[in-house]
Write a protein that holds these residues in place. Structure first.
Motif, PDB file in Angstrom:
ATOM      1  N   UNK A  16     -16.918 -44.055  22.846  1.00 59.99           N
ATOM      2  CA  UNK A  16     -16.696 -44.493  21.456  1.00 59.99           C
ATOM      3  C   UNK A  16     -17.758 -43.930  20.405  1.00 59.99           C
ATOM      4  N   UNK A  17     -18.937 -43.789  20.918  1.00 59.10           N
ATOM      5  CA  UNK A  17     -19.772 -43.147  20.011  1.00 59.10           C
ATOM      6  C   UNK A  17     -19.476 -41.732  19.694  1.00 59.10           C
ATOM      7  N   UNK A  18     -18.975 -40.761  20.679  1.00 60.83           N
ATOM      8  CA  UNK A  18     -18.487 -39.582  20.212  1.00 60.83           C
ATOM      9  C   UNK A  18     -17.358 -39.476  19.461  1.00 60.83           C
ATOM     10  N   UNK A  19     -16.398 -40.491  19.579  1.00 61.83           N
ATOM     11  CA  UNK A  19     -15.328 -40.482  18.506  1.00 61.83           C
ATOM     12  C   UNK A  19     -16.025 -40.887  17.198  1.00 61.83           C
ATOM     13  N   UNK A  20     -16.836 -41.691  16.961  1.00 53.59           N
ATOM     14  CA  UNK A  20     -17.218 -41.991  15.583  1.00 53.59           C
ATOM     15  C   UNK A  20     -18.223 -40.712  15.169  1.00 53.59           C
ATOM     16  N   UNK A  21     -19.011 -40.130  15.997  1.00 52.31           N
ATOM     17  CA  UNK A  21     -19.659 -38.967  15.388  1.00 52.31           C
ATOM     18  C   UNK A  21     -18.727 -37.714  14.868  1.00 52.31           C
ATOM     19  N   UNK A  22     -17.610 -37.781  15.392  1.00 53.75           N
ATOM     20  CA  UNK A  22     -17.042 -36.753  14.503  1.00 53.75           C
ATOM     21  C   UNK A  22     -16.304 -36.975  13.334  1.00 53.75           C
TER      22      UNK A  22
ATOM     23  N   UNK B 212     -15.944 -58.922  26.525  1.00 50.20           N
ATOM     24  CA  UNK B 212     -15.637 -59.374  25.191  1.00 50.20           C
ATOM     25  C   UNK B 212     -15.173 -58.415  24.393  1.00 50.20           C
ATOM     26  N   UNK B 213     -14.622 -58.815  23.246  1.00 56.67           N
ATOM     27  CA  UNK B 213     -14.152 -57.591  22.019  1.00 56.67           C
ATOM     28  C   UNK B 213     -15.421 -56.792  21.709  1.00 56.67           C
ATOM     29  N   UNK B 214     -15.272 -55.535  21.929  1.00 56.58           N
ATOM     30  CA  UNK B 214     -16.401 -54.663  21.481  1.00 56.58           C
ATOM     31  C   UNK B 214     -16.433 -54.452  19.933  1.00 56.58           C
ATOM     32  N   UNK B 215     -17.702 -54.756  19.391  1.00 58.85           N
ATOM     33  CA  UNK B 215     -17.836 -54.670  17.936  1.00 58.85           C
ATOM     34  C   UNK B 215     -17.690 -53.323  17.280  1.00 58.85           C
ATOM     35  N   UNK B 216     -17.154 -53.425  16.101  1.00 58.30           N
ATOM     36  CA  UNK B 216     -16.983 -52.259  15.125  1.00 58.30           C
ATOM     37  C   UNK B 216     -18.146 -51.322  14.953  1.00 58.30           C
ATOM     38  N   UNK B 217     -17.801 -50.116  15.014  1.00 59.21           N
ATOM     39  CA  UNK B 217     -19.051 -49.240  14.452  1.00 59.21           C
ATOM     40  C   UNK B 217     -18.621 -48.545  13.368  1.00 59.21           C
ATOM     41  N   UNK B 218     -17.616 -49.084  12.589  1.00 54.10           N
ATOM     42  CA  UNK B 218     -16.922 -48.165  11.523  1.00 54.10           C
ATOM     43  C   UNK B 218     -17.976 -47.953  10.348  1.00 54.10           C
ATOM     44  N   UNK B 219     -18.822 -49.086  10.141  1.00 51.13           N
ATOM     45  CA  UNK B 219     -19.842 -49.060   8.975  1.00 51.13           C
ATOM     46  C   UNK B 219     -21.229 -48.683   9.484  1.00 51.13           C
TER      47      UNK B 219
ATOM     48  N   UNK C 112     -24.231 -46.063   9.973  1.00 45.80           N
ATOM     49  CA  UNK C 112     -24.476 -44.789   9.469  1.00 45.80           C
ATOM     50  C   UNK C 112     -25.083 -43.627  10.398  1.00 45.80           C
ATOM     51  N   UNK C 113     -25.315 -42.309  10.134  1.00 48.93           N
ATOM     52  CA  UNK C 113     -25.424 -41.397  11.054  1.00 48.93           C
ATOM     53  C   UNK C 113     -26.740 -41.573  11.870  1.00 48.93           C
ATOM     54  N   UNK C 114     -28.108 -41.985  11.395  1.00 45.94           N
ATOM     55  CA  UNK C 114     -29.191 -42.241  12.203  1.00 45.94           C
ATOM     56  C   UNK C 114     -28.916 -43.313  13.270  1.00 45.94           C
ATOM     57  N   UNK C 115     -28.502 -44.534  12.989  1.00 45.07           N
ATOM     58  CA  UNK C 115     -28.360 -45.595  13.955  1.00 45.07           C
ATOM     59  C   UNK C 115     -27.479 -45.328  14.778  1.00 45.07           C
ATOM     60  N   UNK C 116     -26.307 -44.336  14.392  1.00 49.98           N
ATOM     61  CA  UNK C 116     -25.044 -44.183  15.468  1.00 49.98           C
ATOM     62  C   UNK C 116     -25.798 -43.046  16.318  1.00 49.98           C
ATOM     63  N   UNK C 117     -26.353 -42.095  15.859  1.00 57.47           N
ATOM     64  CA  UNK C 117     -27.210 -41.075  16.970  1.00 57.47           C
ATOM     65  C   UNK C 117     -28.049 -41.888  17.971  1.00 57.47           C
ATOM     66  N   UNK C 118     -28.927 -42.885  17.270  1.00 60.80           N
ATOM     67  CA  UNK C 118     -29.803 -43.743  18.297  1.00 60.80           C
ATOM     68  C   UNK C 118     -28.996 -44.451  19.332  1.00 60.80           C
ATOM     69  N   UNK C 119     -27.868 -45.197  18.784  1.00 55.10           N
ATOM     70  CA  UNK C 119     -27.198 -45.926  19.734  1.00 55.10           C
ATOM     71  C   UNK C 119     -26.264 -45.004  20.811  1.00 55.10           C
ATOM     72  N   UNK C 120     -25.830 -43.683  20.299  1.00 55.19           N
ATOM     73  CA  UNK C 120     -25.383 -42.849  21.424  1.00 55.19           C
ATOM     74  C   UNK C 120     -26.366 -42.224  22.337  1.00 55.19           C
ATOM     75  N   UNK C 121     -27.563 -41.983  22.037  1.00 58.82           N
ATOM     76  CA  UNK C 121     -28.673 -41.692  22.953  1.00 58.82           C
ATOM     77  C   UNK C 121     -28.873 -42.623  23.720  1.00 58.82           C
ATOM     78  N   UNK C 122     -29.092 -43.937  23.301  1.00 58.69           N
ATOM     79  CA  UNK C 122     -29.140 -45.266  24.077  1.00 58.69           C
ATOM     80  C   UNK C 122     -28.227 -45.467  25.216  1.00 58.69           C
ATOM     81  N   UNK C 123     -27.096 -45.066  24.905  1.00 62.64           N
ATOM     82  CA  UNK C 123     -25.994 -45.289  25.570  1.00 62.64           C
ATOM     83  C   UNK C 123     -25.930 -44.125  26.702  1.00 62.64           C
ATOM     84  N   UNK C 124     -26.178 -43.055  26.302  1.00 58.24           N
ATOM     85  CA  UNK C 124     -26.393 -41.894  27.340  1.00 58.24           C
ATOM     86  C   UNK C 124     -27.517 -42.289  28.367  1.00 58.24           C
ATOM     87  N   UNK C 125     -28.584 -42.519  27.952  1.00 60.02           N
ATOM     88  CA  UNK C 125     -29.746 -42.970  28.774  1.00 60.02           C
ATOM     89  C   UNK C 125     -29.402 -44.080  29.748  1.00 60.02           C
ATOM     90  N   UNK C 126     -28.724 -45.067  29.425  1.00 60.17           N
ATOM     91  CA  UNK C 126     -28.331 -45.903  30.184  1.00 60.17           C
ATOM     92  C   UNK C 126     -27.034 -46.025  30.911  1.00 60.17           C
TER      93      UNK C 126
END
Length: 209
Positions: free
Chosen positions: A117-123, A86-93, A95-109
């Protein structure tokens, strides 16, 4: 039965079980529950083929068993959207804490599309939250992120704070870069104030070591 969590007064706060509106497949063959009691009815094939961290689809499971994960429902709902066609959701809005949590979860699994995508948004948060991003980048060996953070953090982050943060293969190039930066800074001060360069250098540069 809903889970209960103890609050600051010692009483039990009942957290009702909620069903994800996005992931509620009638033919689901696995049910995953988040730490805050959001349930996701999913398909094991998607979990297998689009991640490296979930068991194979042919793994035998009890159909009545609920798999509990330590992540929040908000994080998992975004995560699972990257595991379906499916179309991926936007991460544009985000914030930093949930983005890092999401990025760590993506790494975990090991959901590699989401990791990228998380790496791009962290920049986009590098100037506002460089230390938080450095901790994440060092933990998961995102060398390009560490490299891009060096010019931002080197002027005011002492090496002592990095000794237990950066692994050896990142600490050494960081320290060499910092030594080069210090040398250039000293030369700049000396050229700008030739008569009192040693005094100014001692106060503004050496004191940061």
């Amino acid at each position: 039965m809903a889970d209960a969590a103890e609050n600051s007064t010692g009483a039990k706060d009942v957290q009702p079980i909620r069903q994800s509106e996005i992931f509620n497949a009638a033919d689901a063959d696995v049910v995953i529950r988040s730490c805050d009691n959001v349930e996701f009815r999913l398909h094991k094939k998607n979990l297998e083929f689009l991640s490296g961290g979930f068991p194979p689809a042919d793994t035998e499971t009890n159909p009545n068993e609920i798999v509990r994960l330590s992540e929040s429902g908000e994080t998992l709902e975004v995560l699972f959207q990257f595991m379906y066609p499916q179309r991926f959701p936007s991460l544009d809005n985000m914030k930093i804490d949930p983005l890092i949590e999401l990025a760590e979860t993506a790494e975990k699994y090991e959901i590699f599309a989401l990791i990228h995508i998380c790496e791009l948004h962290l920049r986009s948060f590098m100037r506002q939250h460089p230390r938080e991003i450095l901790r994440f980048a060092a933990k998961y060996d995102h060398r390009e992120l560490v490299k891009e953070l060096a010019p931002i953090l080197v002027p005011y982050l002492p090496l002592s704070e990095l000794a237990d943060l950066l692994p050896a293969h990142l600490y050494k190039p960081w320290s060499l870069y910092r030594a080069h930066w210090m040398k250039e800074a000293i030369l700049t001060i000396a050229n700008s104030h030739p008569h009192n360069c040693y005094e100014r250098t001692d106060k503004t540069i050496i004191g940061n070591l």
